[in-house]
Design a protein around this motif. Sequence first.
Motif, mmCIF file in Angstrom:
data_model
loop_
_atom_site.group_PDB
_atom_site.id
_atom_site.type_symbol
_atom_site.label_atom_id
_atom_site.label_comp_id
_atom_site.label_asym_id
_atom_site.label_seq_id
_atom_site.Cartn_x
_atom_site.Cartn_y
_atom_site.Cartn_z
ATOM 1 N N MET A 65 0.841 -1.178 0.000
ATOM 2 C CA MET A 65 0.000 0.000 0.000
ATOM 3 C C MET A 65 0.890 1.247 0.000
ATOM 4 O O MET A 65 1.943 1.264 0.620
ATOM 5 N N ASN A 66 0.451 2.257 -0.678
ATOM 6 C CA ASN A 66 1.178 3.512 -0.780
ATOM 7 C C ASN A 66 1.259 4.191 0.598
ATOM 8 O O ASN A 66 0.286 4.227 1.349
ATOM 9 N N ILE A 67 2.432 4.750 0.921
ATOM 10 C CA ILE A 67 2.633 5.374 2.241
ATOM 11 C C ILE A 67 1.704 6.564 2.439
ATOM 12 O O ILE A 67 1.257 6.837 3.559
ATOM 13 N N LYS A 68 1.370 7.269 1.356
ATOM 14 C CA LYS A 68 0.452 8.408 1.483
ATOM 15 C C LYS A 68 -0.942 7.941 1.870
ATOM 16 O O LYS A 68 -1.624 8.611 2.643
ATOM 17 N N LYS A 69 -1.362 6.795 1.355
ATOM 18 C CA LYS A 69 -2.667 6.252 1.730
ATOM 19 C C LYS A 69 -2.661 5.806 3.192
ATOM 20 O O LYS A 69 -3.637 6.015 3.918
ATOM 21 N N VAL A 70 -1.561 5.196 3.615
ATOM 22 C CA VAL A 70 -1.453 4.760 5.016
ATOM 23 C C VAL A 70 -1.509 5.970 5.942
ATOM 24 O O VAL A 70 -2.211 5.951 6.958
ATOM 25 N N ARG A 71 -0.790 7.049 5.582
ATOM 26 C CA ARG A 71 -0.826 8.259 6.399
ATOM 27 C C ARG A 71 -2.234 8.846 6.463
ATOM 28 O O ARG A 71 -2.672 9.309 7.511
ATOM 29 N N GLY A 72 -2.926 8.829 5.323
ATOM 30 C CA GLY A 72 -4.303 9.330 5.308
ATOM 31 C C GLY A 72 -5.235 8.499 6.167
ATOM 32 O O GLY A 72 -6.084 9.041 6.891
ATOM 33 N N ILE A 73 -5.082 7.191 6.102
ATOM 34 C CA ILE A 73 -5.925 6.297 6.906
ATOM 35 C C ILE A 73 -5.644 6.500 8.389
ATOM 36 O O ILE A 73 -6.572 6.614 9.208
ATOM 37 N N VAL A 74 -4.358 6.560 8.763
ATOM 38 C CA VAL A 74 -3.995 6.739 10.169
ATOM 39 C C VAL A 74 -4.490 8.089 10.680
ATOM 40 O O VAL A 74 -5.029 8.185 11.792
ATOM 41 N N SER A 75 -4.336 9.134 9.874
ATOM 42 C CA SER A 75 -4.818 10.457 10.295
ATOM 43 C C SER A 75 -6.333 10.463 10.467
ATOM 44 O O SER A 75 -6.852 11.072 11.407
ATOM 45 N N SER A 76 -7.042 9.797 9.573
ATOM 46 C CA SER A 76 -8.506 9.722 9.691
ATOM 47 C C SER A 76 -8.919 8.962 10.943
ATOM 48 O O SER A 76 -9.854 9.374 11.640
ATOM 49 N N ILE A 77 -8.229 7.871 11.226
ATOM 50 C CA ILE A 77 -8.521 7.106 12.442
ATOM 51 C C ILE A 77 -8.270 7.965 13.678
ATOM 52 O O ILE A 77 -9.062 7.958 14.628
ATOM 53 N N LEU A 78 -7.172 8.731 13.669
ATOM 54 C CA LEU A 78 -6.877 9.611 14.803
ATOM 55 C C LEU A 78 -7.960 10.665 14.990
ATOM 56 O O LEU A 78 -8.386 10.940 16.119
ATOM 57 N N MET A 79 -8.416 11.267 13.899
ATOM 58 C CA MET A 79 -9.443 12.306 14.012
ATOM 59 C C MET A 79 -10.769 11.736 14.508
ATOM 60 O O MET A 79 -11.390 12.301 15.419
ATOM 61 N N VAL A 80 -11.204 10.626 13.935
ATOM 62 C CA VAL A 80 -12.496 10.052 14.320
ATOM 63 C C VAL A 80 -12.463 9.553 15.760
ATOM 64 O O VAL A 80 -13.359 9.851 16.553
ATOM 65 N N SER A 81 -11.425 8.809 16.113
ATOM 66 C CA SER A 81 -11.367 8.285 17.482
ATOM 67 C C SER A 81 -11.147 9.404 18.496
ATOM 68 O O SER A 81 -11.678 9.343 19.607
ATOM 69 N N GLY A 82 -10.410 10.432 18.120
ATOM 70 C CA GLY A 82 -10.215 11.570 19.021
ATOM 71 C C GLY A 82 -11.510 12.314 19.281
ATOM 72 O O GLY A 82 -11.811 12.678 20.425
#
Length: 96
Positions: free
Chosen positions: A1-18
Amino acid sequence: MNIKKVRGIVSSILMVSGMLSFITGAILFFTKYGMWLFFTRKLINDTHAISALIMGMALIVHLIINRRIYKVEINELLSRKTVFKGGEGELFEREE
């Protein structure tokens, strides 16, 4: 998987869970007993704990993925030289 997609997924998870942790924490703080709307206090408490755990795990992944950026930022923070732009766009170095 592309690192930019992983960063986007992780950032989205951080925002939603936060946000979920913040909202459930506020509800738990202001509602001392009973139910809120049709949610029990136990459900809100469990949701708060799970979202905080997910946020903690995503934070660790986030720090691992962005370790190079953090290394540069820490070096800039601890260095005595500061680089800034002048009025014409030139870069100046200044010792402090």
